[in-house]
Motif scaffolding. Structure first.
Motif, PDB file in Angstrom:
ATOM      1  N   LYS A   1       0.829  -1.204   0.000  1.00 44.30           N
ATOM      2  CA  LYS A   1       0.000   0.000   0.000  1.00 44.30           C
ATOM      3  C   LYS A   1       0.866   1.257   0.000  1.00 44.30           C
ATOM      4  O   LYS A   1       0.597   2.217  -0.722  1.00 44.30           O
ATOM      5  CB  LYS A   1      -0.916  -0.006   1.222  1.00 44.30           C
ATOM      6  CG  LYS A   1      -2.014   1.015   1.172  1.00 44.30           C
ATOM      7  CD  LYS A   1      -2.862   1.001   2.416  1.00 44.30           C
ATOM      8  CE  LYS A   1      -3.656  -0.282   2.535  1.00 44.30           C
ATOM      9  NZ  LYS A   1      -4.603  -0.249   3.667  1.00 44.30           N
TER      10      LYS A   1
ATOM     11  N   LEU B   1       0.941   4.167  -2.915  1.00 46.30           N
ATOM     12  CA  LEU B   1       0.686   5.579  -2.635  1.00 46.30           C
ATOM     13  C   LEU B   1       1.863   6.445  -3.072  1.00 46.30           C
ATOM     14  O   LEU B   1       1.673   7.554  -3.572  1.00 46.30           O
ATOM     15  CB  LEU B   1       0.394   5.781  -1.150  1.00 46.30           C
ATOM     16  CG  LEU B   1      -0.908   5.165  -0.648  1.00 46.30           C
ATOM     17  CD1 LEU B   1      -1.026   5.303   0.865  1.00 46.30           C
ATOM     18  CD2 LEU B   1      -2.103   5.791  -1.326  1.00 46.30           C
TER      19      LEU B   1
ATOM     20  N   THR C   1      -6.767   6.809   2.179  1.00 44.47           N
ATOM     21  CA  THR C   1      -5.822   7.219   1.140  1.00 44.47           C
ATOM     22  C   THR C   1      -5.691   6.221   0.003  1.00 44.47           C
ATOM     23  O   THR C   1      -5.184   6.569  -1.054  1.00 44.47           O
ATOM     24  CB  THR C   1      -4.436   7.447   1.758  1.00 44.47           C
ATOM     25  OG1 THR C   1      -4.047   6.254   2.465  1.00 44.47           O
ATOM     26  CG2 THR C   1      -4.460   8.625   2.717  1.00 44.47           C
ATOM     27  N   ASP C   2      -6.113   4.965   0.210  1.00 46.22           N
ATOM     28  CA  ASP C   2      -5.962   3.976  -0.858  1.00 46.22           C
ATOM     29  C   ASP C   2      -7.217   3.841  -1.721  1.00 46.22           C
ATOM     30  O   ASP C   2      -7.320   2.934  -2.536  1.00 46.22           O
ATOM     31  CB  ASP C   2      -5.550   2.617  -0.295  1.00 46.22           C
ATOM     32  CG  ASP C   2      -6.512   2.097   0.752  1.00 46.22           C
ATOM     33  OD1 ASP C   2      -7.168   2.924   1.408  1.00 46.22           O
ATOM     34  OD2 ASP C   2      -6.616   0.872   0.918  1.00 46.22           O
TER      35      ASP C   2
ATOM     36  N   GLU D   1     -10.733   1.501  -5.504  1.00 45.70           N
ATOM     37  CA  GLU D   1      -9.394   1.348  -4.966  1.00 45.70           C
ATOM     38  C   GLU D   1      -8.389   1.992  -5.911  1.00 45.70           C
ATOM     39  O   GLU D   1      -8.522   1.914  -7.135  1.00 45.70           O
ATOM     40  CB  GLU D   1      -9.050  -0.129  -4.789  1.00 45.70           C
ATOM     41  CG  GLU D   1      -9.718  -0.765  -3.597  1.00 45.70           C
ATOM     42  CD  GLU D   1      -9.168  -2.150  -3.337  1.00 45.70           C
ATOM     43  OE1 GLU D   1      -8.040  -2.254  -2.791  1.00 45.70           O
ATOM     44  OE2 GLU D   1      -9.859  -3.116  -3.682  1.00 45.70           O
TER      45      GLU D   1
ATOM     46  N   ARG E   1      -5.502   1.054  -6.612  1.00 42.85           N
ATOM     47  CA  ARG E   1      -4.764   0.091  -7.431  1.00 42.85           C
ATOM     48  C   ARG E   1      -5.505  -0.253  -8.722  1.00 42.85           C
ATOM     49  O   ARG E   1      -4.924  -0.836  -9.632  1.00 42.85           O
ATOM     50  CB  ARG E   1      -4.468  -1.179  -6.639  1.00 42.85           C
ATOM     51  CG  ARG E   1      -5.678  -1.981  -6.236  1.00 42.85           C
ATOM     52  CD  ARG E   1      -5.251  -3.270  -5.576  1.00 42.85           C
ATOM     53  NE  ARG E   1      -6.286  -3.835  -4.744  1.00 42.85           N
ATOM     54  CZ  ARG E   1      -6.175  -5.001  -4.125  1.00 42.85           C
ATOM     55  NH1 ARG E   1      -5.074  -5.696  -4.246  1.00 42.85           N
ATOM     56  NH2 ARG E   1      -7.148  -5.450  -3.372  1.00 42.85           N
TER      57      ARG E   1
END
Length: 199
Positions: free
Chosen positions: A118, A122, A166-167, A188, A190
């Motif tokens: 993670k 970020l 934050t993710d 998300e 990602r």
């Protein structure tokens, strides 16, 4: 009698002294604050302007009804969305996967990122993650009906960045097909990749 008329003429609209718990002056001040439009932050102003521009770009015109019904807004159709060949997971595979993972609920989901993964994600997103950045959804968390998977390939802009989660990020998706209402999804980080500005 004239005194009552003068008093009534001076009362604030909506103020009823019989049931009021505040003075008339306080009531007038509160109503003034309630009627004022709050000042938008720079990010909020950008969101307002972007949404208005999207509506204006797609609107052809408004057709009023001669008999007083609601007016009809005509809009350009947009290109169709990406074709996703999502199929539900076969029962045998699902049962085998659930048997391997005793914590799997309903057999959907995907592994969470570790703290190191993670943090790396970020750090890499810090180069491009900003309000208004054009992005494409490249993946999705699993869902029972494939609703999330069908978002893959959609394009939009970064709409809001959370300071606490934050993710994840809010994405304002470009309309596809006959969509009229805005589509803002919370996805998300990602599953998002930056793209060059394209319309």
């Amino acid at each position: 009698m004239s005194g009552d008329t003068d008093e009534r003429g001076r009362t604030v609209t909506g103020y009823n002294p019989r049931i009021a718990t505040v003075s008339e002056a306080e009531f007038a001040e509160l109503m003034t604050l309630a009627r004022e439009q709050p000042r938008l932050t720079p990010d909020g102003q950008w969101r307002h302007d972007y949404h208005a521009a999207m509506i204006a770009r797609r609107t052809i015109g408004v057709q009023p009804d001669l008999f007083g019904a609601r007016a009809v807004t005509h809009m350009h159709r947009t290109k169709p969305g990406p074709v996703i060949d999502w199929q539900p997971e076969p029962i045998d595979e699902k049962l085998a996967r659930i048997a391997r993972d005793p914590h799997a609920a309903f057999g959907i989901g995907r592994p969470a990122l570790s703290d190191e993964e993670k943090a790396a994600m970020l750090r890499s997103a810090a180069n491009w993650l900003r309000l208004g950045q054009r992005v494409r959804l490249i993946g999705a968390s699993a869902s029972i009906d494939g609703q999330f998977e069908r978002r893959a390939g959609r394009v939009g802009v970064v709409w809001r960045i959370s300071r606490t989660i934050t993710d994840y990020v809010h994405i304002y998706l470009d309309p596809v097909g006959a969509e009229r209402a805005e589509k803002i999804v919370f996805v998300e980080l990602r599953d998002v990749e930056p793209i060059e500005n394209e319309q």
